[in-house]
Scaffold this active site. Structure first.
Site, PDB file in Angstrom:
ATOM      1  N   GLU A 107      17.488 -66.852 -14.792  1.00 43.71           N
ATOM      2  CA  GLU A 107      17.436 -65.362 -14.744  1.00 43.71           C
ATOM      3  C   GLU A 107      18.331 -64.719 -13.825  1.00 43.71           C
ATOM      4  O   GLU A 107      18.533 -65.454 -12.681  1.00 43.71           O
ATOM      5  CB  GLU A 107      15.919 -64.685 -14.344  1.00 43.71           C
ATOM      6  CG  GLU A 107      15.177 -64.921 -15.473  1.00 43.71           C
ATOM      7  CD  GLU A 107      13.675 -64.625 -14.830  1.00 43.71           C
ATOM      8  OE1 GLU A 107      12.899 -64.190 -15.663  1.00 43.71           O
ATOM      9  OE2 GLU A 107      13.481 -64.643 -13.681  1.00 43.71           O
ATOM     10  N   LYS A 144      19.888 -62.653 -10.686  1.00 45.35           N
ATOM     11  CA  LYS A 144      18.980 -62.467  -9.593  1.00 45.35           C
ATOM     12  C   LYS A 144      19.422 -60.904  -9.372  1.00 45.35           C
ATOM     13  O   LYS A 144      20.538 -60.638  -8.731  1.00 45.35           O
ATOM     14  CB  LYS A 144      19.353 -63.237  -8.450  1.00 45.35           C
ATOM     15  CG  LYS A 144      18.547 -62.781  -7.074  1.00 45.35           C
ATOM     16  CD  LYS A 144      18.745 -64.104  -6.042  1.00 45.35           C
ATOM     17  CE  LYS A 144      18.129 -63.696  -4.712  1.00 45.35           C
ATOM     18  NZ  LYS A 144      18.658 -62.563  -4.115  1.00 45.35           N
ATOM     19  N   ARG A 158       6.273 -56.259  -1.765  1.00 51.64           N
ATOM     20  CA  ARG A 158       5.629 -57.673  -1.102  1.00 51.64           C
ATOM     21  C   ARG A 158       5.369 -57.756   0.261  1.00 51.64           C
ATOM     22  O   ARG A 158       4.402 -58.532   0.295  1.00 51.64           O
ATOM     23  CB  ARG A 158       7.173 -58.428  -1.241  1.00 51.64           C
ATOM     24  CG  ARG A 158       6.930 -60.025  -1.382  1.00 51.64           C
ATOM     25  CD  ARG A 158       8.360 -60.770  -1.548  1.00 51.64           C
ATOM     26  NE  ARG A 158       9.047 -60.732  -0.417  1.00 51.64           N
ATOM     27  CZ  ARG A 158       8.757 -61.577   0.764  1.00 51.64           C
ATOM     28  NH1 ARG A 158       7.929 -62.600   0.315  1.00 51.64           N
ATOM     29  NH2 ARG A 158       9.487 -61.646   1.994  1.00 51.64           N
TER      30      ARG A 158
END
Ligand code: ZN
Length: 672
Positions: free
Chosen positions: A113, A115, A136
């Protein structure tokens, strides 16, 4: 409650969710913006009549409520690990070798994929509804940013279809699409705020805003790149590739450039090809992420202490070039901001010849310690404007002159001063020639008063010939026809065109005029709400800071800036001159019930109400003429309280301020 209203509300929500998906995820709108707005307006009006039917996943609830005082911490049930980076095909081969050895297999399928250069978030859906958005953080614990992710319109508030597991945690990247980023920067520059330099950092900063109303207009976007907890995991979904299919089916945006490879050599070829293609995307990418497809393999590979063993990022080298700083110019903006700009020895970078680079401000110049003649490294970060990233001190020529901030304005010689944050230097002379030209250019610009025929060259000529000093002079040019004809390249026809353009501009709306005045912090959307609330220049000029703050979305900083401008000598002269030149647009004001028991009273709301969300009760109170405040003092006339009202209610009782339950509040309205 009527059952037909309930049905209509459900149908409208489905319809709006569908069109949001078509517009923001599929990029394939099937109705006009106007038709869409009509659907939302109908839903809003039904919900306002039946507030008990409002649910958090209704599209009307996207715009956040009250600013938060801080973020709650959220523990990730599945840790959000970071990904190791590689920079060469050989390192990717090493990665593949390690994976095959650990699994004792001869070949592996990988999903690759793009980035995206953004901020990783986790979105938790329970029974198909978005219940939590989190950053996160340190991988174990992040911030609860639910309010902010709700306003990102490519994030579904509810999963589509009905075959979703009870718990679905989608992970992905919140990013700033290039077009929306440039647009925000244009608006920031227009209102005298410093532009953002880097979309990723600015995205992170935006997600940390405590007020979701500041997040919504920035038009961030989201793309999924993984999952966290899925409960129960459908048995047939044993690979990431199939999971991506499911996510798409639920209306979650996934990256259309995602590819699956059974063969490492084909994957490496794709890496090489993608370096050229990635620049065509609508967002910045700095590489690719390579992931083992099969979930059982992922489980067997496990994690190191920092990152999963089943995935790796390939990062392309940032595009950099070396060149020499030949000189540094100081540009003066319309609010007097002085920006240092480096003139470079022309150099080829990422396909274009670069001759200039913004140095942003003098703090940056000092940090880099730039001298004239220095050899510098420039970079296109996220392929935007070139930046000077470092100076090669070893190549400095003896006696090189350092770049010092000017002690006077390079245009008018007027005094300069650092701004409140100590980063920007501003010329303090309001009639500074460079500022006058920049302000007029902005005033006449397409997004403001849109005066046809008034380009930069003409404005410079008008200012140089002393035909125009301020905005209002534009509207008096009819009387100076002969002087206009004396200007270079101005014949009868171009003079006629200019005067016709000026005539047309006289009827621009109050909102446009207000935005055109280049008041710090007042962009198009702020100008619009203020114009709608006050209705005329005279009414805005008469409003003090607290009156201005009654407008939704106007905080102390904006209110202070507007109030200072309208009270300043220059501001008052500008308004008087515009009005006497016949430029004084009026706008219909929002109805305010002057005879309500709340007119002119300061009211505080606390706790959870049954029939109103926080923004609804505030709107209601404002339409009743009340001033809504966040804290209780002796000046408070009423505290309206709901369930779980805390210290504000106690304080009101302590101070002897009148308190109203929701029922009592409604009762007062029916009585009046
Ligand atoms: Zn100046």
């Amino acid at each position: 409650m009527s059952a037909s209203a309930e049905r209509r509300i459900a149908a409208l929500r489905d319809e709006i969710h569908k069109h949001d998906h078509l517009y923001f995820v599929e990029n394939n709108p099937q109705i006009s913006d106007e038709q869409y707005d009509r659907l939302v307006a109908e839903l809003r009006s039904l919900e306002s009549r039946h507030p008990e039917l409002i649910t958090p996943d209704s599209p009307t609830q996207r715009v956040g409520e009250r600013p938060l005082s801080g973020f709650k911490q959220v523990r990730h049930r599945v840790p959000m690990l970071s990904i190791d980076n590689t920079y060469s095909p050989d390192e990717v081969r090493d990665f593949d070798g390690r994976v095959r050895k650990l699994l004792e297999v001869s070949s592996i399928a990988y999903v690759v994929e793009p980035k995206i250069d953004g901020v990783a978030v986790a979105l938790r859906y329970e029974a198909g509804a978005l219940v939590l958005g989190a950053t996160r953080g340190d991988g174990e614990t992040g911030d609860d940013i639910t309010q902010n992710v709700r306003v990102i319109r490519s994030i579904p508030l509810r999963l589509g279809g009905d075959a979703w597991p009870a718990v679905v945690e989608v992970r992905g990247e919140v990013y700033w699409p290039r077009k929306a980023f440039d647009e925000t920067n244009r608006q920031r520059e227009a209102t005298g705020e410093p532009p953002f330099a880097n979309p990723r950092n600015a995205t992170a900063g935006t997600l940390k805003q405590l007020d979701a109303r500041l997040v919504a207009p920035r038009k961030l976007a989201f793309i999924a790149h993984g999952v966290g907890e899925i409960d129960p995991l459908p048995a047939e979904v044993d690979r990431y590739w199939l999971m991506l299919d499911r996510l798409r089916g639920w209306g979650v945006p996934t990256n259309p450039h995602t590819r699956r490879f059974d063969d490492l050599e084909a994957l490496l070829e794709f890496i090489a090809e993608w370096d050229a293609q990635r620049h065509k995307l609508a967002y910045a990418t700095d590489g690719l992420v390579i992931k083992v497809d099969r979930f059982d393999y992922r489980d067997r590979l496990g994690n190191t202490s920092k990152s999963p063993r089943w995935c790796i990022a390939f990062k392309y080298a940032a595009e950099q070039a070396q060149t020499v700083v030949e000189s540094v110019d100081f540009q003066v903006g319309k609010l007097g901001t002085i920006t240092p700009v480096a003139n470079l020895r022309p150099v080829l970078l990422a396909g274009t010849t670069v001759r200039r680079a913004s140095l942003h401000n003098f703090e940056q110049v000092e940090r880099l310690d730039i001298h004239i003649g220095d050899t510098v490294t420039i970079e296109k970060a996220g392929e935007i404007i070139p930046q000077v990233v470092s100076v090669d001190g070893a190549k400095r020529v003896p006696g090189a002159r350092r770049v010092a901030p000017p002690s006077e304005c390079p245009s008018c010689g007027g005094p300069v001063q650092k701004d409140e944050n100590g980063v920007y230097l501003r010329c303090q002379n309001p009639s500074c020639g460079a500022q006058v030209v920049e302000r007029l250019r902005f005033f006449c610009g397409r997004d403001q008063m849109d005066i046809e025929g008034a380009g930069v060259a003409l404005i410079e000529a008008l200012v140089a010939a002393k035909l125009v000093h301020g905005y209002a002079d534009m509207f008096r040019l009819h009387e100076r026809r002969d002087d206009l004809l004396k200007l270079e390249r101005m014949g009868e026809k171009s003079v006629d065109n200019l005067l016709a353009g000026i005539d047309a501009a006289k009827s621009r709306s109050l909102a446009r005029l207000l935005a055109a005045l280049a008041i710090q912090h007042v962009g198009a959307s702020t100008a619009e709400v203020i114009a709608e609330y006050f209705g005329s220049l005279t009414a805005i000029a008469a409003a003090d800071e607290s009156a201005l703050q009654q407008v939704e979305g106007v905080g102390p900083e904006v209110a202070g800036s507007i109030s200072r401008w309208f009270r300043s000598d220059a501001g008052q002269k500008t308004i008087a001159a515009l009005q006497s030149a016949g430029v004084d647009p009026k706008q219909t004001r929002r109805e305010i019930a002057a005879d309500s028991p709340f007119a002119g009273k300061t009211v505080v709301v606390t706790g959870t109400l049954k029939n109103y969300s926080r923004s609804q009760i505030e709107d209601r109170l404002k339409s009743l003429g009340a001033k809504v405040s966040g804290s209780v003092s002796k000046k408070t006339a009423y505290v309206v309280y709901g369930d779980e009202a805390g210290s504000k209610l106690d304080k009101a009782r302590e101070l002897g301020v009148a308190t109203l339950s929701e029922d009592e509040f409604e009762h007062m309205l029916t009585r009046s």
